[in-house]
Design a protein around this motif. Sequence first.
Motif, PDB file in Angstrom:
ATOM      1  N   MET A   1       0.807  -1.062  -0.039  1.00 16.15           N
ATOM      2  CA  MET A   1       0.029   0.039   0.014  1.00 16.15           C
ATOM      3  C   MET A   1       0.831   1.256   0.174  1.00 16.15           C
ATOM      4  O   MET A   1       1.701   1.350   0.803  1.00 16.15           O
ATOM      5  CB  MET A   1      -0.786   0.072   1.137  1.00 16.15           C
ATOM      6  CG  MET A   1      -1.922  -0.818   1.135  1.00 16.15           C
ATOM      7  SD  MET A   1      -3.064   0.024   2.633  1.00 16.15           S
ATOM      8  CE  MET A   1      -4.449  -1.178   2.366  1.00 16.15           C
ATOM      9  N   ASN A   2       0.469   2.013  -0.741  1.00 13.44           N
ATOM     10  CA  ASN A   2       1.200   3.655  -0.670  1.00 13.44           C
ATOM     11  C   ASN A   2       0.213   4.522  -0.086  1.00 13.44           C
ATOM     12  O   ASN A   2       0.092   5.849  -0.736  1.00 13.44           O
ATOM     13  CB  ASN A   2       1.619   3.644  -2.291  1.00 13.44           C
ATOM     14  CG  ASN A   2       2.422   2.906  -2.874  1.00 13.44           C
ATOM     15  OD1 ASN A   2       3.435   2.499  -1.911  1.00 13.44           O
ATOM     16  ND2 ASN A   2       2.918   2.880  -4.030  1.00 13.44           N
ATOM     17  N   ASP A   3      -0.440   4.082   0.739  1.00 14.23           N
ATOM     18  CA  ASP A   3      -1.304   5.289   1.457  1.00 14.23           C
ATOM     19  C   ASP A   3      -0.467   6.205   2.129  1.00 14.23           C
ATOM     20  O   ASP A   3       0.289   5.745   2.979  1.00 14.23           O
ATOM     21  CB  ASP A   3      -2.270   4.522   2.422  1.00 14.23           C
ATOM     22  CG  ASP A   3      -3.194   5.234   2.892  1.00 14.23           C
ATOM     23  OD1 ASP A   3      -3.260   6.670   2.724  1.00 14.23           O
ATOM     24  OD2 ASP A   3      -4.272   4.621   3.407  1.00 14.23           O
ATOM     25  N   PRO A   4      -0.637   7.515   1.831  1.00 10.45           N
ATOM     26  CA  PRO A   4       0.273   8.483   2.323  1.00 10.45           C
ATOM     27  C   PRO A   4      -0.071   8.741   3.893  1.00 10.45           C
ATOM     28  O   PRO A   4       0.727   9.271   4.606  1.00 10.45           O
ATOM     29  CB  PRO A   4      -0.241  10.087   1.720  1.00 10.45           C
ATOM     30  CG  PRO A   4      -1.669   9.645   1.030  1.00 10.45           C
ATOM     31  CD  PRO A   4      -1.682   8.029   0.708  1.00 10.45           C
ATOM     32  N   ARG A   5      -1.239   8.305   4.275  1.00 11.02           N
ATOM     33  CA  ARG A   5      -1.277   8.340   5.801  1.00 11.02           C
ATOM     34  C   ARG A   5      -0.446   7.343   6.552  1.00 11.02           C
ATOM     35  O   ARG A   5      -0.108   7.803   7.732  1.00 11.02           O
ATOM     36  CB  ARG A   5      -2.885   7.683   6.040  1.00 11.02           C
ATOM     37  CG  ARG A   5      -3.899   8.426   5.508  1.00 11.02           C
ATOM     38  CD  ARG A   5      -5.276   8.115   5.672  1.00 11.02           C
ATOM     39  NE  ARG A   5      -5.447   6.748   5.179  1.00 11.02           N
ATOM     40  CZ  ARG A   5      -6.378   6.146   5.221  1.00 11.02           C
ATOM     41  NH1 ARG A   5      -7.360   6.329   5.897  1.00 11.02           N
ATOM     42  NH2 ARG A   5      -6.534   4.796   4.536  1.00 11.02           N
ATOM     43  N   PHE A   6       0.241   6.374   6.062  1.00  6.51           N
ATOM     44  CA  PHE A   6       1.291   5.469   6.827  1.00  6.51           C
ATOM     45  C   PHE A   6       2.494   6.367   6.856  1.00  6.51           C
ATOM     46  O   PHE A   6       3.237   6.393   7.951  1.00  6.51           O
ATOM     47  CB  PHE A   6       1.552   4.438   5.979  1.00  6.51           C
ATOM     48  CG  PHE A   6       0.268   3.200   6.203  1.00  6.51           C
ATOM     49  CD1 PHE A   6       0.093   2.848   7.299  1.00  6.51           C
ATOM     50  CD2 PHE A   6      -0.186   2.984   5.013  1.00  6.51           C
ATOM     51  CE1 PHE A   6      -1.214   1.965   7.284  1.00  6.51           C
ATOM     52  CE2 PHE A   6      -1.241   1.873   4.890  1.00  6.51           C
ATOM     53  CZ  PHE A   6      -1.869   1.558   6.219  1.00  6.51           C
ATOM     54  N   LYS A   7       2.779   7.179   5.809  1.00  2.00           N
ATOM     55  CA  LYS A   7       4.160   8.144   5.842  1.00  2.00           C
ATOM     56  C   LYS A   7       3.921   9.055   7.059  1.00  2.00           C
ATOM     57  O   LYS A   7       4.720   9.457   7.773  1.00  2.00           O
ATOM     58  CB  LYS A   7       4.306   8.863   4.565  1.00  2.00           C
ATOM     59  CG  LYS A   7       5.745   9.476   4.695  1.00  2.00           C
ATOM     60  CD  LYS A   7       5.707  10.039   3.336  1.00  2.00           C
ATOM     61  CE  LYS A   7       7.079  10.960   3.376  1.00  2.00           C
ATOM     62  NZ  LYS A   7       7.407  11.482   1.932  1.00  2.00           N
TER      63      LYS A   7
ATOM     64  N   ASP B   1      -4.362  16.293  10.984  1.00  4.34           N
ATOM     65  CA  ASP B   1      -5.481  15.690  11.389  1.00  4.34           C
ATOM     66  C   ASP B   1      -5.599  14.927  10.020  1.00  4.34           C
ATOM     67  O   ASP B   1      -5.642  15.521   8.846  1.00  4.34           O
ATOM     68  CB  ASP B   1      -6.612  16.724  11.575  1.00  4.34           C
ATOM     69  CG  ASP B   1      -7.890  16.096  12.041  1.00  4.34           C
ATOM     70  OD1 ASP B   1      -7.967  14.819  12.555  1.00  4.34           O
ATOM     71  OD2 ASP B   1      -8.860  16.763  11.905  1.00  4.34           O
ATOM     72  N   MET B   2      -6.041  13.586  10.015  1.00  9.34           N
ATOM     73  CA  MET B   2      -6.425  12.881   9.020  1.00  9.34           C
ATOM     74  C   MET B   2      -7.428  12.054   8.962  1.00  9.34           C
ATOM     75  O   MET B   2      -7.528  11.317  10.407  1.00  9.34           O
ATOM     76  CB  MET B   2      -4.886  12.048   8.387  1.00  9.34           C
ATOM     77  CG  MET B   2      -4.718  11.288   9.373  1.00  9.34           C
ATOM     78  SD  MET B   2      -3.193  10.390   8.658  1.00  9.34           S
ATOM     79  CE  MET B   2      -2.300   9.710  10.105  1.00  9.34           C
TER      80      MET B   2
END
Length: 88
Positions: free
Chosen positions: A1-7, A77-78
């Motif tokens: 997954m390349n979800d930016p939330r993980f970064k 905040d996400m």
Amino acid sequence: MNDPRFKIAHREAIIGVLLVLINFAIWFGFAYGLGSADPKEYTYIFGFPAWFFYSCIAGTIFMILLIIFVIKVFFKDMPFDDEGGDKS
């Protein structure tokens, strides 16, 4: 997954670990730096030995203010739900 939330979550986790290390360094430095003297030589602040006041009281107040600052400046905040809207 390349979800930016993980970064973002990874960066915020690293910031959290750094805050813990800062807190420990402040506590350890004052508690063992000032507290290693003979108790007869202690100085007192508001009735507390200086090592206790700086490590436990002032250090806690400083960390609370630092955490508030870090959260307002560096944390984002996400949403927790999927970005694609798939609710299966």
